[in-house]
Design a protein around this motif. Structure first.
Motif, PDB file in Angstrom:
ATOM      1  N   GLU A  70     -11.424 132.857 -40.111  1.00 50.50           N
ATOM      2  CA  GLU A  70     -11.987 131.523 -40.025  1.00 50.50           C
ATOM      3  C   GLU A  70     -13.221 131.635 -39.153  1.00 50.50           C
ATOM      4  O   GLU A  70     -13.206 132.333 -38.148  1.00 50.50           O
ATOM      5  CB  GLU A  70     -10.987 130.567 -39.384  1.00 50.50           C
ATOM      6  CG  GLU A  70     -11.273 129.112 -39.683  1.00 50.50           C
ATOM      7  CD  GLU A  70     -10.153 128.207 -39.181  1.00 50.50           C
ATOM      8  OE1 GLU A  70      -9.750 127.286 -39.898  1.00 50.50           O
ATOM      9  OE2 GLU A  70      -9.692 128.428 -38.039  1.00 50.50           O
ATOM     10  N   LEU A  71     -14.304 131.013 -39.543  1.00 49.71           N
ATOM     11  CA  LEU A  71     -15.514 131.083 -38.741  1.00 49.71           C
ATOM     12  C   LEU A  71     -15.368 130.202 -37.513  1.00 49.71           C
ATOM     13  O   LEU A  71     -14.742 129.141 -37.577  1.00 49.71           O
ATOM     14  CB  LEU A  71     -16.718 130.609 -39.554  1.00 49.71           C
ATOM     15  CG  LEU A  71     -17.129 131.498 -40.727  1.00 49.71           C
ATOM     16  CD1 LEU A  71     -18.128 130.775 -41.617  1.00 49.71           C
ATOM     17  CD2 LEU A  71     -17.721 132.787 -40.210  1.00 49.71           C
ATOM     18  N   LYS A  72     -15.959 130.631 -36.410  1.00 44.67           N
ATOM     19  CA  LYS A  72     -15.996 129.774 -35.237  1.00 44.67           C
ATOM     20  C   LYS A  72     -16.988 128.663 -35.546  1.00 44.67           C
ATOM     21  O   LYS A  72     -17.975 128.890 -36.243  1.00 44.67           O
ATOM     22  CB  LYS A  72     -16.445 130.564 -34.014  1.00 44.67           C
ATOM     23  CG  LYS A  72     -15.569 131.756 -33.685  1.00 44.67           C
ATOM     24  CD  LYS A  72     -14.123 131.351 -33.497  1.00 44.67           C
ATOM     25  CE  LYS A  72     -13.195 132.547 -33.296  1.00 44.67           C
ATOM     26  NZ  LYS A  72     -13.195 133.492 -34.439  1.00 44.67           N
ATOM     27  N   GLU A  73     -16.726 127.493 -35.032  1.00 50.48           N
ATOM     28  CA  GLU A  73     -17.591 126.350 -35.340  1.00 50.48           C
ATOM     29  C   GLU A  73     -19.062 126.618 -35.037  1.00 50.48           C
ATOM     30  O   GLU A  73     -19.938 126.335 -35.851  1.00 50.48           O
ATOM     31  CB  GLU A  73     -17.127 125.131 -34.562  1.00 50.48           C
ATOM     32  CG  GLU A  73     -15.777 124.638 -35.009  1.00 50.48           C
ATOM     33  CD  GLU A  73     -15.607 123.157 -34.748  1.00 50.48           C
ATOM     34  OE1 GLU A  73     -16.398 122.618 -33.961  1.00 50.48           O
ATOM     35  OE2 GLU A  73     -14.702 122.545 -35.333  1.00 50.48           O
ATOM     36  N   ALA A  74     -19.313 127.189 -33.864  1.00 50.02           N
ATOM     37  CA  ALA A  74     -20.702 127.450 -33.476  1.00 50.02           C
ATOM     38  C   ALA A  74     -21.383 128.376 -34.480  1.00 50.02           C
ATOM     39  O   ALA A  74     -22.538 128.182 -34.842  1.00 50.02           O
ATOM     40  CB  ALA A  74     -20.753 128.042 -32.084  1.00 50.02           C
ATOM     41  N   THR A  75     -20.634 129.349 -34.928  1.00 47.32           N
ATOM     42  CA  THR A  75     -21.155 130.308 -35.914  1.00 47.32           C
ATOM     43  C   THR A  75     -21.471 129.606 -37.219  1.00 47.32           C
ATOM     44  O   THR A  75     -22.517 129.818 -37.831  1.00 47.32           O
ATOM     45  CB  THR A  75     -20.105 131.402 -36.186  1.00 47.32           C
ATOM     46  OG1 THR A  75     -19.754 132.000 -34.952  1.00 47.32           O
ATOM     47  CG2 THR A  75     -20.638 132.459 -37.130  1.00 47.32           C
ATOM     48  N   LEU A  76     -20.555 128.764 -37.616  1.00 46.45           N
ATOM     49  CA  LEU A  76     -20.688 128.033 -38.871  1.00 46.45           C
ATOM     50  C   LEU A  76     -21.936 127.158 -38.884  1.00 46.45           C
ATOM     51  O   LEU A  76     -22.759 127.231 -39.804  1.00 46.45           O
ATOM     52  CB  LEU A  76     -19.452 127.159 -39.055  1.00 46.45           C
ATOM     53  CG  LEU A  76     -19.294 126.396 -40.350  1.00 46.45           C
ATOM     54  CD1 LEU A  76     -19.096 127.359 -41.512  1.00 46.45           C
ATOM     55  CD2 LEU A  76     -18.112 125.430 -40.266  1.00 46.45           C
ATOM     56  N   TYR A  77     -22.088 126.362 -37.848  1.00 47.30           N
ATOM     57  CA  TYR A  77     -23.201 125.425 -37.832  1.00 47.30           C
ATOM     58  C   TYR A  77     -24.537 126.127 -37.592  1.00 47.30           C
ATOM     59  O   TYR A  77     -25.575 125.682 -38.076  1.00 47.30           O
ATOM     60  CB  TYR A  77     -22.921 124.296 -36.842  1.00 47.30           C
ATOM     61  CG  TYR A  77     -21.773 123.434 -37.335  1.00 47.30           C
ATOM     62  CD1 TYR A  77     -21.939 122.641 -38.477  1.00 47.30           C
ATOM     63  CD2 TYR A  77     -20.523 123.461 -36.744  1.00 47.30           C
ATOM     64  CE1 TYR A  77     -20.893 121.883 -38.978  1.00 47.30           C
ATOM     65  CE2 TYR A  77     -19.465 122.707 -37.238  1.00 47.30           C
ATOM     66  CZ  TYR A  77     -19.653 121.918 -38.353  1.00 47.30           C
ATOM     67  OH  TYR A  77     -18.611 121.176 -38.862  1.00 47.30           O
ATOM     68  N   THR A  78     -24.485 127.233 -36.879  1.00 46.80           N
ATOM     69  CA  THR A  78     -25.695 128.049 -36.709  1.00 46.80           C
ATOM     70  C   THR A  78     -26.134 128.567 -38.078  1.00 46.80           C
ATOM     71  O   THR A  78     -27.314 128.574 -38.410  1.00 46.80           O
ATOM     72  CB  THR A  78     -25.425 129.251 -35.784  1.00 46.80           C
ATOM     73  OG1 THR A  78     -24.992 128.778 -34.523  1.00 46.80           O
ATOM     74  CG2 THR A  78     -26.673 130.097 -35.604  1.00 46.80           C
ATOM     75  N   ALA A  79     -25.164 129.000 -38.848  1.00 45.75           N
ATOM     76  CA  ALA A  79     -25.456 129.539 -40.183  1.00 45.75           C
ATOM     77  C   ALA A  79     -26.055 128.460 -41.086  1.00 45.75           C
ATOM     78  O   ALA A  79     -26.996 128.727 -41.827  1.00 45.75           O
ATOM     79  CB  ALA A  79     -24.186 130.106 -40.798  1.00 45.75           C
ATOM     80  N   PHE A  80     -25.510 127.251 -41.015  1.00 46.36           N
ATOM     81  CA  PHE A  80     -26.046 126.156 -41.832  1.00 46.36           C
ATOM     82  C   PHE A  80     -27.515 125.927 -41.525  1.00 46.36           C
ATOM     83  O   PHE A  80     -28.333 125.798 -42.436  1.00 46.36           O
ATOM     84  CB  PHE A  80     -25.275 124.867 -41.562  1.00 46.36           C
ATOM     85  CG  PHE A  80     -23.929 124.823 -42.207  1.00 46.36           C
ATOM     86  CD1 PHE A  80     -23.726 125.364 -43.480  1.00 46.36           C
ATOM     87  CD2 PHE A  80     -22.855 124.221 -41.563  1.00 46.36           C
ATOM     88  CE1 PHE A  80     -22.477 125.314 -44.084  1.00 46.36           C
ATOM     89  CE2 PHE A  80     -21.605 124.172 -42.165  1.00 46.36           C
ATOM     90  CZ  PHE A  80     -21.413 124.720 -43.422  1.00 46.36           C
ATOM     91  N   ARG A  81     -27.833 125.898 -40.249  1.00 42.23           N
ATOM     92  CA  ARG A  81     -29.226 125.666 -39.853  1.00 42.23           C
ATOM     93  C   ARG A  81     -30.119 126.799 -40.365  1.00 42.23           C
ATOM     94  O   ARG A  81     -31.218 126.567 -40.849  1.00 42.23           O
ATOM     95  CB  ARG A  81     -29.327 125.542 -38.328  1.00 42.23           C
ATOM     96  CG  ARG A  81     -29.712 124.120 -37.895  1.00 42.23           C
ATOM     97  CD  ARG A  81     -29.586 123.927 -36.411  1.00 42.23           C
ATOM     98  NE  ARG A  81     -28.186 123.703 -36.055  1.00 42.23           N
ATOM     99  CZ  ARG A  81     -27.515 124.385 -35.133  1.00 42.23           C
ATOM    100  NH1 ARG A  81     -28.104 125.338 -34.459  1.00 42.23           N
ATOM    101  NH2 ARG A  81     -26.252 124.090 -34.891  1.00 42.23           N
ATOM    102  N   ARG A  82     -29.601 128.013 -40.269  1.00 48.21           N
ATOM    103  CA  ARG A  82     -30.360 129.181 -40.717  1.00 48.21           C
ATOM    104  C   ARG A  82     -30.598 129.124 -42.226  1.00 48.21           C
ATOM    105  O   ARG A  82     -31.709 129.368 -42.709  1.00 48.21           O
ATOM    106  CB  ARG A  82     -29.590 130.447 -40.340  1.00 48.21           C
ATOM    107  CG  ARG A  82     -30.335 131.739 -40.561  1.00 48.21           C
ATOM    108  CD  ARG A  82     -29.601 132.923 -39.935  1.00 48.21           C
ATOM    109  NE  ARG A  82     -28.214 133.014 -40.352  1.00 48.21           N
ATOM    110  CZ  ARG A  82     -27.167 133.020 -39.549  1.00 48.21           C
ATOM    111  NH1 ARG A  82     -27.343 132.921 -38.259  1.00 48.21           N
ATOM    112  NH2 ARG A  82     -25.942 133.125 -40.011  1.00 48.21           N
TER     113      ARG A  82
END
Lengths: 110, 110
Positions: free
Chosen positions: A43-55
DNA sequence: TTATATACTTCGTGTGTCAAGGTATCTCTT
DNA sequence: AAGAGATACCTTGACACACGAAGTATATAA
């Protein structure tokens, strides 16, 4: 969740794009889908997930819009763009190639 | 060399350990072996390589000693320790697991 | 009313990779 | 004898991705 973590690094974007190939989705659900598909191994960590979305949005591979939920927390949905689909094809090919490469490097006999 | 780069991240140690499973080796040769085995698709950057050696030695997974070359540049050889062999088995299993996981997440139909 | 699940966000830190620079020896070519 | 190129090692500083921690807000189940 378990073991894995650093090994996934660099594949996060590919995984997210893959899930968006089917249909639009939002952060929380994407993560739940990942958990489900991996039988709770990952499961992705939330911070990782949202960082990826922005990227990914920055790269023009996804676009986002707010859902029109009448109830519950607001959801930011993501759509994969044509460029994103093209990128996914490339990334998947790279994954296949990398996989073969690493397999070729790791000895069988232990 | 080409494409790959970030995708390998996290597997460097495993790859190095794998090569040391056969026999002792030194930095330059290890890198050449990687290039050879991957048909020049991949090669570690020197800084990455030597950083990895320090990390692995720190972890007690490899040990180093100077070769006794009478001629040419000096070589620092590396030996895999018993702990290193055990770690390799673990890392390889993790790789197999990660591989299955990612494969399960990436859709076929494009 | 308290906890849990849903849902998003931001900040600061850590780790691995790498570009760039350096040192030194040997061999091959000019 | 000079120069290029291969061999072989090392260090420094910067960058990108991942993530722990904290915060906001709503709905529902105990």
């Amino acid at each position: 969740m378990s073991i894995t973590a650093d090994l996934i690094r660099g594949h996060t974007d590919t995984i997210i794009l893959s899930l968006l190939m089917h249909q639009d989705s939002y952060g929380y659900q994407i993560n739940k889908t990942i958990a489900e598909k991996t039988h709770n191994q990952y499961e992705l960590k939330e911070a990782t997930l949202y960082t990826a979305f922005r990227r990914l949005e920055q790269a023009g591979w996804i676009r986002s819009y707010w859902g029109d939920e009448q109830t519950g927390a607001r959801r930011r949905y993501y759509t994969i763009t044509p460029e994103g689909r093209a990128a996914y094809v490339r990334l998947k090919q790279e994954w296949e190639q990398t996989k073969r490469m690493i397999d070729g490097l790791l000895v069988e006999e232990v």
